[in-house]
Enzyme design. Structure first.
Site: not given
Ligand code: GLU
Length: 493
Positions: A257, A253-255
């Site tokens: 990285g 997920s974007k969170r």
């Protein structure tokens, strides 16, 4: 030419996710390794989610990594249009055919009725699902509603009982109970198809032999197979690619990285590394070889090497590949790739193709100066943008605490003395290029310890705790800079 045809069917909703690059790559490699064709189809039926420019950026980034197409919206082909929003008449025709065959029906239920139904089902702890009211409308009812211009959607008429058996090339036979399948919408009232209709119709009409897609689509698989059967069409082979998990077992997920290929490009990951890395996310070659170029993969990739268990995204592994390909790149090319990072960091500016200027000092330098720096760092770089944090001392006098100059067990006065001796020695060298042999011989002959001289020298030149060795750095900086920096260090002590 054989009949092998695979496709990439992205929705133009933004930047390319690493998982989608893996899907694109596996489709491309399977097509190429089997001597088939690779087709690009844009699935833009969800106009709300569409992002402007997404198709161009997708094509650019795929081209950058080396994935190309034999047919697609940008190059045409015999099975176009390759953009779903330009195929609405085709879906309408096919949906009408399905109505005639009994595989689908018109549903006139209003959105208010559907919402109420869903509310009641949720309250009764039942799965929200269309209650099939319109499935039993008489032909006369339907006629009347049509004459009345009542809006309708077209729903797939699922079998009411039994099982559906599907075969995934990686998982073998999977059995789904049809009782769990809803009569879901195939064509919306505005004539726009859902994924379920559009993808099956397009895969059939575009003669796709193998459908490769992420395994988040497994729940759609039985619906799709039933739709092929309802049309009386042959079902292509399906390959659902395993999920990519992060190291802790969660979804990428974007969170956590960067997950977008564009971000990796910006950070200085080479396309060769991303390709090699992505190829190993779910593909297991016959031997333990792990370095593959795209050209090798195009030959050696195979379905047998694919597994169904989740692949693990390990950024250290990506760094390993990137380091490898950085070391493989010839110095001219690597310098060209690295220059933009140095310009962006304001270390230098370009005057001409060959002449550059150091911004801080306004000193003109040649490309050879940069090449020499790049050659020093090539072994150690894990990505190109790292260069910014490693080489500032080549463009400005380093700033550091005097204590860093002190080597283990020496006093300040001793270090000061050592640096003075060293400066005198280097100033007197007849040939600065011989500095390493001459200095080492001098240290040895006079019974001095290397660390007592070379640590302070390295710090004086770079201002860093860790850097390339003092002689390598000194040769790039040149005699004048070296003497000047030694003097600065002496003055600090
Ligand atoms: N448009 C779908 C997506 O972007 C493609 C699924 C498929 O390959 O069939 O996820």
């Amino acid at each position: 030419m054989n009949n092998i045809r695979l496709r990439l069917a992205p929705s133009p909703t933004g930047f390319l996710h690493l998982g989608n690059l893996r899907t694109a790559l596996f489709g491309f490699l399977l097509a190429k390794s089997m001597g088939g064709k690779f087709i690009l189809r844009i699935e833009d039926t969800d106009q709300k989610r569409e992002v402007e420019g997404a198709v161009d950026s997708l094509l650019n980034i795929l081209k950058w990594v080396g994935i190309t197409f034999d047919e697609g919206p940008h190059i045409g082909g015999d099975y176009g249009p390759y953009i779903q929003s330009q195929r609405l008449d085709i879906y309408k025709k096919q949906a009408d055919e399905l109505l005639a065959k009994g595989g689908a029906y018109r549903c006139f239920c209003s959105s208010e009725r559907l919402a109420k139904m869903r509310e009641e089902q949720t309250a009764a702890k039942q799965p929200p699902r269309y209650d099939r009211t319109c499935r039993n409308l008489s032909p006369a009812d339907i006629e009347a509603k049509l004459t009345n211009n009542e809006p309708f959607v077209i729903r797939q008429a699922m079998p009411l009982e039994g099982e559906v058996k599907v075969i995934d090339e990686l998982r073998g036979e999977i059995i789904f109970k049809v009782a769990d399948l809803e009569d879901h919408v195939l064509l919306k009232s505005d004539g726009v198809p859902t994924y379920q209709l559009a993808s099956v119709v397009d895969d059939h009409l575009m003669k796709i032999s193998h459908v490769t897609r992420g395994d988040e689509w497994l729940p759609s698989f039985p619906k799709n197979v039933l739709l092929y059967q309802a049309f009386g069409w042959e079902v292509p082979k399906f390959i659902h690619l395993p999920l990519i998990l992060n190291k802790t077992g969660g979804k990428l997920s974007k969170r956590q990285g960067d997950v977008f290929v564009e971000d990796y490009k910006t950070r200085g990951y080479l396309p060769e590394a991303l390709i090699n890395f992505c190829a190993m996310l779910g593909w297991h070659p016959k031997t333990d070889k792990e370095i593959f170029t795209l050209a090798e993969l195009e030959k050696e990739f195979n379905i047998e090497g694919l597994g169904a268990s989740p692949a693990v995204f390990d950024e250290e592994k990506l760094d390993f590949y990137n380091g490898h390909y950085i070391r493989q790149t010839n110095i001219e090319k690597l310098t060209e790739l690295i220059l933009p990072y140095l310009v962006e960091s304001n270390f230098i500016e370009r005057i001409t193709n060959y002449d550059l200027r150091i911004k801080k000092t306004a000193k003109t330098i040649s490309l050879d100066y940069i090449k020499a720096i790049v050659a020093l760092e090539q072994e150690r770089l894990k990505n190109l943008s790292e260069i910014k944090d490693r080489v500032s001392y080549f463009f400005e006098e380093p700033d550091y605490e005097a204590d860093l100059l002190i080597w283990k067990g020496l006093s300040r006065a001793q270090v000061k003395n050592n640096l003075s001796e060293l400066k005198d020695k280097l100033e007197s060298l007849p040939d600065f290029n011989q500095l390493e042999t001459a200095t080492l011989a001098w240290l040895k002959d006079s019974g001095k310890k290397n660390g007592d001289y070379l640590w302070p020298m390295r710090v004086a030149l770079t201002g860093l705790k860790a850097s390339p060795g003092p002689f390598e750095v000194a040769l790039v900086l040149g005699k004048d800079q070296v003497i000047s920096r030694l003097k600065t260090a002496i003055a600090k002590l």
